[in-house]
Each structure stands twice: as structure tokens, then as C-alpha cells.
Design a protein around this motif. Structure first.
Motif, PDB file in Angstrom:
ATOM      1  N   ARG A   1      26.288   3.958 -17.898  1.00  0.00           N
ATOM      2  CA  ARG A   1      26.474   4.984 -16.866  1.00  0.00           C
ATOM      3  C   ARG A   1      25.210   5.233 -16.025  1.00  0.00           C
ATOM      4  O   ARG A   1      25.206   6.118 -15.178  1.00  0.00           O
ATOM      5  N   HIS A   2      24.202   4.456 -16.272  1.00  0.00           N
ATOM      6  CA  HIS A   2      22.963   4.655 -15.518  1.00  0.00           C
ATOM      7  C   HIS A   2      23.065   4.024 -14.129  1.00  0.00           C
ATOM      8  O   HIS A   2      23.773   3.039 -13.952  1.00  0.00           O
ATOM      9  N   SER A   3      22.294   4.623 -13.205  1.00  0.00           N
ATOM     10  CA  SER A   3      22.274   4.057 -11.844  1.00  0.00           C
ATOM     11  C   SER A   3      21.399   2.796 -11.853  1.00  0.00           C
ATOM     12  O   SER A   3      20.635   2.568 -12.802  1.00  0.00           O
ATOM     13  N   ASP A   4      21.529   2.029 -10.790  1.00  0.00           N
ATOM     14  CA  ASP A   4      20.726   0.802 -10.676  1.00  0.00           C
ATOM     15  C   ASP A   4      19.228   1.128 -10.754  1.00  0.00           C
ATOM     16  O   ASP A   4      18.464   0.439 -11.425  1.00  0.00           O
ATOM     17  N   GLU A   5      18.831   2.183 -10.063  1.00  0.00           N
ATOM     18  CA  GLU A   5      17.406   2.533 -10.000  1.00  0.00           C
ATOM     19  C   GLU A   5      16.881   2.954 -11.383  1.00  0.00           C
ATOM     20  O   GLU A   5      15.740   2.649 -11.726  1.00  0.00           O
ATOM     21  N   GLU A   6      17.726   3.621 -12.147  1.00  0.00           N
ATOM     22  CA  GLU A   6      17.327   4.002 -13.514  1.00  0.00           C
ATOM     23  C   GLU A   6      17.147   2.750 -14.384  1.00  0.00           C
ATOM     24  O   GLU A   6      16.238   2.661 -15.194  1.00  0.00           O
TER      25      GLU A   6
ATOM     26  N   ARG B   1      26.126  -6.356 -14.427  1.00  0.00           N
ATOM     27  CA  ARG B   1      26.624  -5.825 -13.149  1.00  0.00           C
ATOM     28  C   ARG B   1      26.514  -6.844 -12.005  1.00  0.00           C
ATOM     29  O   ARG B   1      27.362  -6.872 -11.125  1.00  0.00           O
TER      30      ARG B   1
ATOM     31  N   TYR C   1      15.402   0.123  -3.370  1.00  0.00           N
ATOM     32  CA  TYR C   1      16.864  -0.037  -3.258  1.00  0.00           C
ATOM     33  C   TYR C   1      17.228  -1.344  -3.964  1.00  0.00           C
ATOM     34  O   TYR C   1      17.198  -2.419  -3.358  1.00  0.00           O
TER      35      TYR C   1
ATOM     36  N   ARG D   1      19.899  -2.830  -5.166  1.00  0.00           N
ATOM     37  CA  ARG D   1      21.020  -3.687  -4.748  1.00  0.00           C
ATOM     38  C   ARG D   1      20.627  -4.563  -3.542  1.00  0.00           C
ATOM     39  O   ARG D   1      20.854  -5.776  -3.541  1.00  0.00           O
TER      40      ARG D   1
ATOM     41  N   ASN E   1      35.135  -2.428 -12.433  1.00  0.00           N
ATOM     42  CA  ASN E   1      33.822  -2.748 -11.873  1.00  0.00           C
ATOM     43  C   ASN E   1      33.945  -3.821 -10.783  1.00  0.00           C
ATOM     44  O   ASN E   1      35.016  -4.397 -10.570  1.00  0.00           O
TER      45      ASN E   1
END
Lengths: 181, 301
Positions: free
Chosen positions: A6-11, A31, A72, A74, B2
Motif C-alpha cells: 500500500r505504499h506510494s512509489d516515492e515511499e 509494479r 517523480y 514513475r 493493478n
């Protein structure tokens, strides 16, 4: 063991850069591996080469993340993937600087929701006919690419191009009208 | 869902219209997603296309193998034909020497081949006898005794209330040396023998279904082939003879017999004579017929 689902990409990037977390790296891999291989196939046109290039990129990824300050993720990963492919194609002749990327577009107000609201209408009317036709079919009638192709008679590449360019024009137009206000 | 699953389903075409539209909309503002989508679509199309190519290649491969096997089969068949021809020639050579030896024996007072021919001719005159008794002639010759088992069977069936031998054998014509090239009597005889064999087999309750099927198939094939030879359809006959040779119902003496008859019809007397000489060693009615016909061919030669 931390669950990074559930973590964001940045995390995740931060966990990889600071804590050298393998779990965070595994989540990034989960991902994005499939997307990167798609990009590489588009550029290289060969499944074997696309797989090799993707594997090499992901092998170097933790190191690259630690070396560069990734804001960023992504957009940064997309640039990395394209660079890896271009290096394959051009044999390192030309490389896009890693700091030369911009974050991806934000949604355009009204357009994404498919609402023909006032600020949008004059900009839409100002678009070239093909772009307007494609934008209306896609965003307001909510057709898919294939359906737009069928409706307009343009080929798929043209539809995508008209949509991209029309979208860019609309964004500029909306920004101009906002600054005028 | 996803992104990976969405892209997979998008390329497979299994997304709903709304999901598809939403993903495409996202792709328009996300070049990473757009490129990934396009890449996977191209890969999907490429792999799908290459699979078709593989199927075509596989089909071509199978086709090639089948053709190869066919060519090999033909090669083997021709080799076998040649081999058989050589064998027949070789055997006939040995039989010639046997005949020569017999002629020498004849000089010493033993049974003559020419005498046999005369005896057989006498018998042939009796063949059209309406009662079929002459098929079991009291010629007092060892060779004719060989025919007894078959002749008795013929009589048995002929005398039964259900089948008339006269009816079965009505095509029978007397055989003379002058009409040897007109083979209808021999062919008719073969056809009728086969008809009788069929009737006998159908009546025999002890026969297993498999054996019955084999005999009936054999009879049908021989009847058909002889009919074609009679009608001068030698091409059809030739094909059918080779088919017969490969069938489970094949009886080697009948194969040789039909080949000989076909060759006589085509005026290949030498080759036919060799086959008949070979067949004349058979201890059966067919062997006797072969000997009779062989002597007539020899006389003509």
C-alpha cells in the motif's frame, strides 16, 4: 517484514535509497517490470532484447535510485527505461539526461470528467477539426480508441496523435485563459 | 486491479468498454502507460502472428513427412514388385529345368506333361456339364485328385436346395487352346469359385466374425478384379490387384493367378506363363487351373 503493497512509489524509493530495503525493491519490481518490458518491446521490437534490457535495468535500479535524487519515480523510471532502450539502439550515442524529465500531465479539468463546461468550450472550438472530433468522441462520448477509429475513419495512430496533440492544445488554451483572468 | 492486470486484459481484449476507455484515457496523460500498452499490444500481435507462423510451419512439416513416407512407400512397393518379378523369373527358371527333367523322365516312360494337357482338355470338355459332376472327374490322375476337396465342396453347395450350381456356373465356357487369350472361362470359373466360397462362408456357423469378414472381403475383391479383367479394364484391375495384395484378405496364390490372367489379357504371355508355372506347384484347384492354362499358353507360344 514491512508490507509495501500500500505504499506510494516515492515511499518505496525512499525505502530502497535509505534502508536498502529488498522488500521495497521487490514491490517496485512487481509494479513496474511488466510496464518496462512493454516500453522496451515498443522501442526494440524484439522480445528477447526487451527482456534482457529490462532485466539489466532492474539490476542497476537500486544503485541508480541511491545515486540520484528521484522525485517523480514513475516519470524517472520511464526515462530510465527509454534510455536503456536507446542505448541499445544507438549504442550509447545519445542519452536523455536523467534530470531532463518532467512529471506526467495532470488531469485536465472538465475534460477528464467528460463535462463540456464553459472554460473548455471556447478552447475546444479553437482546435483543428480532426483533433476536436477525436477529443469529443473519446472524452465526451466515452468511446474507446477502436470505436473512435470506426467512427471517424482515421487510423489508430492518427487518433492517438490527434488526442495527444488536442489534449496539449487544450491544456495550453486553458492555462492561457486562466492567466488572462 | 493493478496496472499489470489491466494491460494484460487490455491486450487480450477482455476489459469492459468502460475499463478500456478509462485505461486509454489514463494513457493519454501518462506516456509510460501509453508506451507500455503499445509495446504489449505489439508483442501480443507479434506472438499471435508468430504462433500462426509456427502452425503453418508445423503443418508444412507434417505435410512433408507424409509426402516423404508416401515416396518411401512407393519406393518400397516398386522394389517389392521388382523383387517379386525377379523371384518369379528365378522360380520359373528352376521350373523350366524341372520341366526339362520331367521330359527326360517321360522318355523313360513316366507321366508326360503333354499327356496331362490332353487329360485336362478332356476334363475341360466335361466342365460345362450341368450337374457339375465332371468337376470331380475320375481321370485317375494324381493332379486331378488335388481338386477333390474343392470340387466336393462345390457339389455339396450345388446340390443343396437353396443354390443351383447350374445357375452359378452358367457363364462357363469350354476352354480350348484356341481361345486361351479370351480368358472368360477362366475368369468366370474364378468368379464362380469365389461366389461359392462366399456362400459357403456365410453358411458356416463355426466361422468367427473376423474370419468371415476376411473371406467375404477376399471373395468380393477377387470377383471384382476378375470382372474388370474380363471387361478389359486392365488399369482398374491392376490397381485393385495391388490393393488386394495389401489387404488383410490377401491369398498369395490368387494374387499370382489374377496377375497372370491380367497379363494374358494384355498379351504378355511370357510373364503370365512364368507366373502360371509358379502357381502350378500349388496343391489346390487353383494350382490345377494354373497348370491347365499354363500348358495352353505354352502350346500357343
Amino acid at each position: 517484514m514491512t508490507n509495501y503493497k500500500r505504499h506510494s512509489d516515492e515511499e518505496l524509493v525512499s525505502a530502497v535509497a535509505v534502508d536498502t530495503s529488498e522488500e521495497a525493491y521487490a514491490e517496485i519490481y512487481e509494479r513496474y517490470y511488466y510496464m518496462v518490458i512493454g516500453v522496451c518491446y515498443k522501442y526494440l521490437g524484439d522480445k528477447g532484447k526487451a527482456e534482457d534490457t529490462t532485466a539489466e535495468l532492474f539490476e542497476r535500479l537500486p544503485e541508480l535510485i541511491r545515486k540520484q535524487s528521484v522525485q517523480y519515480f514513475r516519470a524517472w523510471l520511464y526515462t530510465c527505461a527509454r534510455n536503456a532502450c536507446l542505448m541499445q539502439l544507438r549504442k550509447k550515442k545519445k542519452e536523455i539526461p536523467y534530470d531532463d524529465f518532467t512529471p506526467f500531465d495532470q488531469p485536465i479539468q472538465f475534460l477528464e470528467e467528460g463535462e463540456k463546461e464553459l472554460p473548455l468550450i471556447p478552447c475546444l472550438e479553437a482546435l483543428p477539426l480532426e483533433q476536436k472530433q477525436c477529443i469529443e468522441s473519446f472524452y465526451f462520448e466515452k468511446l474507446t480508441y477502436v470505436e473512435v477509429v470506426e467512427q471517424t475513419g482515421f487510423v489508430l495512430k492518427q487518433v492517438k496523435s490527434y488526442l495527444q496533440n488536442g489534449r496539449r492544445q487544450l491544456k495550453k488554451c486553458l492555462e492561457r485563459s486562466q492567466s488572462d483572468e | 486491479m493493478n496496472e499489470k492486470d489491466l494491460i494484460k486484459k487490455y491486450t487480450e481484449g477482455s476489459l469492459s468498454k468502460k475499463e478500456r476507455h478509462d485505461l486509454e484515457k489514463s494513457a493519454l496523460r501518462d506516456p509510460f502507460l501509453m508506451d507500455a500498452l503499445e509495446g504489449h499490444e505489439a508483442m501480443h500481435a507479434e506472438i499471435g502472428g508468430s504462433n500462426i507462423g509456427k502452425y503453418i510451419l508445423a503443418f508444412m512439416g507434417v505435410f512433408g513427412v507424409v509426402v516423404g513416407i508416401g515416396i518411401m512407400w512407393w519406393a518400397v512397393e516398386f522394389k517389392e514388385m521388382n523383387k517379386q518379378s525377379y523371384e518369379t523369373n528365378a522360380e520359373s527358371i528352376s521350373l523350366y529345368s524341372e520341366e526339362q527333367r520331367e521330359e527326360v523322365e517321360h522318355l523313360e516312360g513316366t507321366v508326360l506333361l503333354s499327356e496331362e494337357a490332353e487329360i485336362i482338355n478332356e476334363m475341360d470338355v466335361d466342365v460345362p456339364s450341368q450337374e457339375g459332376e465332371s468337376l470331380n472327374p475320375a481321370v485317375g490322375n494324381d493332379l486331378v485328385e488335388d481338386t477333390l476337396p474343392v470340387s466336393n465342396e462345390v457339389l455339396e453347395i450345388a446340390n443343396s436346395s437353396e443354390t443351383s450350381l447350374t445357375e452359378v456356373l452358367r457363364d462357363e465356357q469350354p476352354l480350348t487352346t484356341t481361345n486361351v487369350l479370351n480368358l472368360n472361362p477362366y475368369l468366370s470359373q474364378t468368379i464362380n469359385e469365389q461366389k461359392l466360397e462366399k456362400i459357403k462362408a456365410e453358411r458356416d456357423e463355426d466361422l468367427s466374425k473376423k474370419e468371415l469378414k476376411r473371406i467375404l472381403s477376399h471373395c468380393d475383391q477377387v470377383i471384382q478384379i476378375c470382372e474388370w479383367i474380363k471387361q478389359g479394364k486392365t488399369t482398374e484391375a491392376d490397381k485393385a490387384i495391388w490393393m488386394y495384395k495389401k489387404s488383410s484378405a490377401v491369398q498369395q496364390p490368387y494374387f499370382i493367378w489374377m496377375m497372370a490372367l491380367k497379363e494374358l489379357k494384355m498379351s504378355k504371355n511370357d510373364s503370365a506363363y512364368n507366373r502360371l508355372t509358379l502357381l502350378s506347384k500349388e496343391q489346390s484347384s487353383l494350382g490345377l487351373q494354373a497348370r491347365k492354362l499354363g500348358l495352353e499358353v505354352k502350346a500357343i507360344k
